[in-house]
Write an enzyme that holds these catalytic residues in place. Structure first.
Site, mmCIF file in Angstrom:
data_model
loop_
_atom_site.group_PDB
_atom_site.id
_atom_site.type_symbol
_atom_site.label_atom_id
_atom_site.label_comp_id
_atom_site.label_asym_id
_atom_site.label_seq_id
_atom_site.Cartn_x
_atom_site.Cartn_y
_atom_site.Cartn_z
ATOM 1 N N ASP A 50 43.137 10.543 45.025
ATOM 2 C CA ASP A 50 42.063 9.649 45.507
ATOM 3 C C ASP A 50 42.645 8.242 45.648
ATOM 4 O O ASP A 50 43.021 7.826 46.752
ATOM 5 C CB ASP A 50 40.889 9.696 44.510
ATOM 6 C CG ASP A 50 39.855 8.608 44.749
ATOM 7 O OD1 ASP A 50 39.808 8.053 45.862
ATOM 8 O OD2 ASP A 50 39.064 8.297 43.824
ATOM 9 N N HIS A 69 31.392 10.849 47.295
ATOM 10 C CA HIS A 69 30.528 9.670 47.173
ATOM 11 C C HIS A 69 31.322 8.535 46.543
ATOM 12 O O HIS A 69 32.475 8.710 46.149
ATOM 13 C CB HIS A 69 29.313 10.007 46.289
ATOM 14 C CG HIS A 69 29.647 10.304 44.849
ATOM 15 N ND1 HIS A 69 28.726 10.294 43.839
ATOM 16 C CD2 HIS A 69 30.836 10.628 44.246
ATOM 17 C CE1 HIS A 69 29.300 10.577 42.690
ATOM 18 N NE2 HIS A 69 30.575 10.796 42.913
ATOM 19 N N ARG A 70 30.689 7.350 46.410
ATOM 20 C CA ARG A 70 31.241 6.252 45.618
ATOM 21 C C ARG A 70 30.304 6.042 44.427
ATOM 22 O O ARG A 70 29.166 6.501 44.427
ATOM 23 C CB ARG A 70 31.316 4.933 46.429
ATOM 24 C CG ARG A 70 32.120 4.965 47.703
ATOM 25 C CD ARG A 70 33.563 5.375 47.552
ATOM 26 N NE ARG A 70 34.370 4.699 46.556
ATOM 27 C CZ ARG A 70 35.406 3.907 46.834
ATOM 28 N NH1 ARG A 70 35.734 3.671 48.089
ATOM 29 N NH2 ARG A 70 36.133 3.373 45.873
ATOM 30 N N SER A 71 30.808 5.321 43.423
ATOM 31 C CA SER A 71 29.952 5.130 42.247
ATOM 32 C C SER A 71 28.718 4.274 42.575
ATOM 33 O O SER A 71 27.635 4.513 42.056
ATOM 34 C CB SER A 71 30.749 4.536 41.091
ATOM 35 O OG SER A 71 31.536 3.457 41.526
ATOM 36 N N LYS A 126 32.027 15.891 46.320
ATOM 37 C CA LYS A 126 31.909 15.328 44.977
ATOM 38 C C LYS A 126 30.774 14.309 44.964
ATOM 39 O O LYS A 126 30.806 13.326 45.708
ATOM 40 C CB LYS A 126 33.230 14.673 44.556
ATOM 41 C CG LYS A 126 33.237 14.262 43.091
ATOM 42 C CD LYS A 126 34.593 13.766 42.619
ATOM 43 C CE LYS A 126 34.733 12.281 42.813
ATOM 44 N NZ LYS A 126 35.631 11.652 41.805
ATOM 45 N N GLU A 173 27.002 7.094 38.003
ATOM 46 C CA GLU A 173 26.785 8.269 38.865
ATOM 47 C C GLU A 173 25.812 9.258 38.225
ATOM 48 O O GLU A 173 25.758 10.419 38.610
ATOM 49 C CB GLU A 173 28.131 8.939 39.167
ATOM 50 C CG GLU A 173 29.079 7.993 39.888
ATOM 51 C CD GLU A 173 30.426 8.602 40.223
ATOM 52 O OE1 GLU A 173 30.725 9.710 39.736
ATOM 53 O OE2 GLU A 173 31.186 7.966 40.973
ATOM 54 N N GLU A 218 41.773 15.314 39.436
ATOM 55 C CA GLU A 218 41.934 14.180 40.360
ATOM 56 C C GLU A 218 42.637 13.001 39.689
ATOM 57 O O GLU A 218 42.347 12.689 38.528
ATOM 58 C CB GLU A 218 40.537 13.770 40.845
ATOM 59 C CG GLU A 218 40.504 12.576 41.788
ATOM 60 C CD GLU A 218 39.064 12.204 42.166
ATOM 61 O OE1 GLU A 218 38.169 13.086 42.133
ATOM 62 O OE2 GLU A 218 38.836 11.023 42.480
ATOM 63 N N HIS A 221 32.864 3.476 35.079
ATOM 64 C CA HIS A 221 31.495 3.791 35.465
ATOM 65 C C HIS A 221 30.471 3.612 34.349
ATOM 66 O O HIS A 221 29.288 3.856 34.534
ATOM 67 C CB HIS A 221 31.412 5.213 36.036
ATOM 68 C CG HIS A 221 32.181 5.358 37.320
ATOM 69 N ND1 HIS A 221 32.456 6.574 37.899
ATOM 70 C CD2 HIS A 221 32.728 4.425 38.146
ATOM 71 C CE1 HIS A 221 33.145 6.378 39.021
ATOM 72 N NE2 HIS A 221 33.328 5.091 39.176
ATOM 73 N N LYS A 227 37.108 9.419 51.442
ATOM 74 C CA LYS A 227 36.033 8.414 51.371
ATOM 75 C C LYS A 227 36.215 7.504 52.583
ATOM 76 O O LYS A 227 37.246 6.811 52.679
ATOM 77 C CB LYS A 227 36.194 7.569 50.114
ATOM 78 C CG LYS A 227 36.010 8.299 48.778
ATOM 79 C CD LYS A 227 36.505 7.399 47.661
ATOM 80 C CE LYS A 227 36.182 7.921 46.285
ATOM 81 N NZ LYS A 227 36.923 7.178 45.230
ATOM 82 N N GLN A 239 37.582 9.045 33.498
ATOM 83 C CA GLN A 239 36.384 8.583 34.222
ATOM 84 C C GLN A 239 35.308 9.652 34.406
ATOM 85 O O GLN A 239 34.126 9.357 34.288
ATOM 86 C CB GLN A 239 36.819 8.033 35.585
ATOM 87 C CG GLN A 239 35.698 7.431 36.410
ATOM 88 C CD GLN A 239 36.214 6.829 37.707
ATOM 89 O OE1 GLN A 239 36.712 5.720 37.725
ATOM 90 N NE2 GLN A 239 36.105 7.577 38.790
ATOM 91 N N GLU A 240 35.722 10.881 34.744
ATOM 92 C CA GLU A 240 34.708 11.888 35.086
ATOM 93 C C GLU A 240 35.065 13.281 34.590
ATOM 94 O O GLU A 240 36.206 13.708 34.709
ATOM 95 C CB GLU A 240 34.554 11.989 36.626
ATOM 96 C CG GLU A 240 34.051 10.726 37.270
ATOM 97 C CD GLU A 240 34.259 10.702 38.784
ATOM 98 O OE1 GLU A 240 34.272 11.776 39.424
ATOM 99 O OE2 GLU A 240 34.430 9.589 39.324
ATOM 100 N N SER A 266 36.071 1.897 40.722
ATOM 101 C CA SER A 266 37.492 2.149 40.484
ATOM 102 C C SER A 266 38.155 2.226 41.856
ATOM 103 O O SER A 266 38.372 3.287 42.400
ATOM 104 C CB SER A 266 37.690 3.443 39.698
ATOM 105 O OG SER A 266 37.182 4.555 40.414
ATOM 106 N N ASP A 276 38.168 13.741 36.903
ATOM 107 C CA ASP A 276 38.840 12.634 37.601
ATOM 108 C C ASP A 276 39.330 11.680 36.523
ATOM 109 O O ASP A 276 38.542 10.959 35.911
ATOM 110 C CB ASP A 276 37.864 11.929 38.563
ATOM 111 C CG ASP A 276 38.521 10.751 39.292
ATOM 112 O OD1 ASP A 276 39.745 10.534 39.100
ATOM 113 O OD2 ASP A 276 37.820 10.058 40.044
HETATM 114 C C1 2PG Z 1 36.160 8.058 42.289
HETATM 115 C C2 2PG Z 1 34.862 7.406 42.731
HETATM 116 C C3 2PG Z 1 33.707 8.323 42.867
HETATM 117 P P1 2PG Z 1 34.501 4.853 42.695
HETATM 118 O O1 2PG Z 1 36.971 7.446 41.601
HETATM 119 O O2 2PG Z 1 36.434 9.189 42.691
HETATM 120 O O3 2PG Z 1 33.461 9.095 41.735
HETATM 121 O O4 2PG Z 1 34.563 6.293 41.977
HETATM 122 O O5 2PG Z 1 33.491 4.954 43.785
HETATM 123 O O6 2PG Z 1 34.106 3.898 41.603
HETATM 124 O O7 2PG Z 1 35.861 4.573 43.239
HETATM 125 MG MG MG Z 2 38.496 9.099 41.913
#
Ligand code: 2PG
Ligand code: MG
Length: 403
Positions: free
Chosen positions: A304, A357-359, A380, A200, A277, A149, A329, A157-158, A44, A236
């Site tokens: 983000d 982190h990233r996915s 995270k 993840e 988020e 994801h 990030k 998403q989370e 994402s 998120d």
């Molecule tokens: C997010 C990230 C990590 P992605 O959206 O915060 O969880 O996802 O690395 O796919 O951008």
């Molecule tokens: Mg995010």
């Protein structure tokens, strides 16, 4: 105190990430030390983040590096991280690092910092964190999810948890207990529904967002009582991913902008979520500000995709009061120096930092060090999975320095 440590050699290679895709890794050699960094990739991705790779993928990034970057870096003073990062941008020559790729720039930039830290015989977090107050973050772990994801998960998403334990070790461990309990609840309650793990290692199942809220609440209530510890809830939305034609498209129905703002506030006020988020799509700085105002100090509203770790976007967010938190990030902005610039601005404005982190991850643990260096409230990551535990276990080691 040394003032000049020349880069003797720099190399780049393809390696494989946790999704089974190629990413890039860089090695920077100094006379008596070496730094290695493998960059992660998102699914994402924010519209304003750096291009992860050159057009054509990691191979093209590596070709560009070999042809245009490698020889210019050799001999450069590794201690001058700012100039090195500026040089990387200049050699790339594009706004979104689309020649070298944000991931290659990140790998070189961080590998250089790691090599210097090793040369100075200090941990990376101390080298980078010199100017910040260093502290241990709390782990914010992904336990149920969907969005980009996984295939059939929730629209949001989370769904995340953050145990507020006495130690990082305790918090990270109790997060895994919540994860485990959620797995049990999902298979007990949803007979016949297929349950799996997303990118993840969060649980994913074809349940509604509100069913996910019920399950995460039930699991945290139980585990929190069992261990007598507070567990914060997080989410998120990654709202840009389901925003189309001016509306938010959930699997269960459509929400207007105003309804989405109220829904985000409802997560804070009525559902008790602390970390929220990207509840709004990433061009609507004003919409974010409305949510932030509504929730006040009860929750941290985190940008983000809104900011993509970009100092200019954060500046706008601060002016408009868009959020009270920012996700950090490195590969969104491409270099350590630009990341530090954003973190400094956030810190000065009293904006809470979460290093993420990233996915698609690698086993690199540099974000563990950055979370300490940047005085982040949270790191995270997932709660389980080798590439997520690489970060959590490194923080368990770093924690020994704090006692
Ligand atoms: C997010 C990230 C990590 P992605 O959206 O915060 O969880 O996802 O690395 O796919 O951008
Ligand atoms: Mg995010």
């Amino acid at each position: 105190m040394m003032s000049h440590i020349p880069i003797i050699d720099v190399r780049a290679r393809k390696v494989i990430d946790s999704r089974g895709n190629f990413t890039v890794e860089a090695t920077v050699d100094l006379e008596y030390s070496t730094g290695v960094c493998a960059a992660p990739s998102g699914a994402s991705t924010g519209a304003t983040e750096m291009q992860a790779f050159a057009k054509g993928g990691p191979d093209e990034s590596i070709k560009f590096f070999e042809k245009n970057v490698k020889n210019k870096i050799i001999g450069f003073n590794a201690l001058d991280q700012n100039s090195l990062d500026t040089l990387l941008r200049e050699l790339d020559g594009s706004e979104y690092l689309s020649n070298i790729g944000g991931n290659m720039a990140t790998a070189i930039s961080i590998a250089n910092a790691k090599a210097v830290a090793q040369a100075l015989d200090i941990p990376l977090y101390k080298y980078v964190g010199g100017m910040f107050s260093r502290s241990l973050p709390r782990p914010m772990g992904n336990v149920i999810g969907g969005g980009r994801h996984s295939k059939n998960g929730t629209t949001i998403q989370e769904f995340l948890v953050s145990t507020q334990g006495k130690t990082f070790l305790e918090s990270a461990y109790i997060n895994t207990r919540v994860h485990k309990r959620i797995g049990e609840l999902l298979s007990d309650k949803l007979k016949g529904v297929s349950v799996g793990l997303g990118d993840e290692k969060a649980w994913t199942a074809s349940i509604s967002d509100m069913e996910a809220v019920d399950i995460i609440k039930e699991a945290t209530k139980e585990i929190s009582a069992e261990h007598k510890v507070k567990i914060l809830l997080g989410t998120d939305f990654a709202a840009t991913e389901f925003f189309k034609d001016g509306k938010y498209h959930y699997r269960e129905g459509i929400k207007s902008r105003d309804e989405q703002i109220d829904f985000a506030a409802h997560f804070s006020k009525d559902l008790g979520f602390y970390f929220i988020e990207d509840p709004i799509e990433d061009t609507d700085f004003e919409g974010f500000a409305e949510v932030t105002k509504k929730v006040g100090k009860n929750s941290v509203i985190v940008g983000d995709d809104l900011y993509t770790t970009n100092p200019e976007r954060l500046k706008k967010g601060i002016e408009l009061g868009s959020t009270s938190g920012i996700l950090i990030k490195v590969n969104q902005i491409g270099t350590l120096s630009s990341t530090v610039e954003t973190v400094k601005m956030a810190t000065e404005a009293g904006i809470s930092r979460t290093v993420s982190h990233r996915s698609g991850e690698t086993t690199d643990d540099f974000i563990a060090h950055l979370s300490v260096a940047f005085g982040a409230e949270f790191i995270k990551t997932g709660t389980i999975g080798g590439e997520r535990l690489a970060k959590l276990n490194e923080l368990i080691r770093i924690e020994e320095d704090f006692f």
